[in-house]
Enzyme design. Structure first.
Site, PDB file in Angstrom:
ATOM      1  CG  HIS A  65      -1.876  -1.250   1.285  1.00  0.00           C
ATOM      2  ND1 HIS A  65      -2.898  -1.194   0.420  1.00  0.00           N
ATOM      3  CD2 HIS A  65      -1.886  -2.080   2.103  1.00  0.00           C
ATOM      4  CE1 HIS A  65      -3.613  -2.224   0.650  1.00  0.00           C
ATOM      5  NE2 HIS A  65      -2.977  -2.666   1.680  1.00  0.00           N
ATOM      6  CB  ALA A  94       4.311   1.731   8.609  1.00  0.00           C
ATOM      7  N   GLY A  95       6.117  -0.677   7.454  1.00  0.00           N
ATOM      8  CA  GLY A  95       6.393  -1.455   6.161  1.00  0.00           C
ATOM      9  C   GLY A  95       7.718  -2.106   6.319  1.00  0.00           C
ATOM     10  N   GLY A  96       7.573  -3.422   6.239  1.00  0.00           N
ATOM     11  CA  GLY A  96       8.952  -4.305   6.318  1.00  0.00           C
ATOM     12  C   GLY A  96       9.837  -4.128   7.455  1.00  0.00           C
TER      13      GLY A  96
END
Length: 146
Positions: A65, A94-96
């Site tokens: 996203h 945010a993310g990974g």
């Protein structure tokens, strides 16, 4: 739906994928902090205008996203942007990010905190327990607070 959620007196409300401004006053009036997730640098100003206490920059690793960029290149650019425009606003990556190395990297790049998806966290704990066992240690428990 927001009004019903606010009746439970949350400490914060996390909004993403849209303009937070129509909801900001109701959230603020309920005494909750507004956290806005953005996928593009251009969305930060809208979040700040809404009165966000924290900006979550979301890269493509967050379920695909994150627009068209990864989390770690996004974090320092957002950190520099916020430093100029709103240094009191918290920056969250945010993310990974699934373990302490990801947390450390995000903090070094300018984030104040990270979002870690629960399943990733559980896999990280399981991996930590396996590594500890290989080294002759036994990890009894890990306590996570939210």
């Amino acid at each position: 739906m927001l009004t019903k959620a606010l009746q439970h007196s949350p400490s914060c409300v996390f909004l993403s994928f849209g303009d937070p401004r129509p909801f900001a006053a109701e959230i603020r009036d309920a005494g909750a902090a507004l956290i806005c997730q953005v996928q593009f640098l251009s969305q930060i100003d809208v979040a700040l205008e809404a009165g966000a206490a924290a900006i979550v920059v979301q890269g493509t690793e967050a379920g695909g996203h994150g627009g068209n960029r990864s989390t770690f290149p996004f974090v320092p650019e957002a950190a520099d942007y916020l430093k100029q425009r709103s240094p009191e606003t918290l920056l969250v990556a945010a993310g990974g990010i699934a373990d302490g190395r990801g947390l450390a990297a995000a903090l070094m790049l300018g984030a104040d905190a990270v979002v870690v998806e629960e399943q990733q966290h559980q896999r990280s704990i399981a991996a930590l327990k396996r590594r500890a066992a290989k080294r002759g240690f036994r990890l009894e428990s890990v306590q996570v607070t939210t």
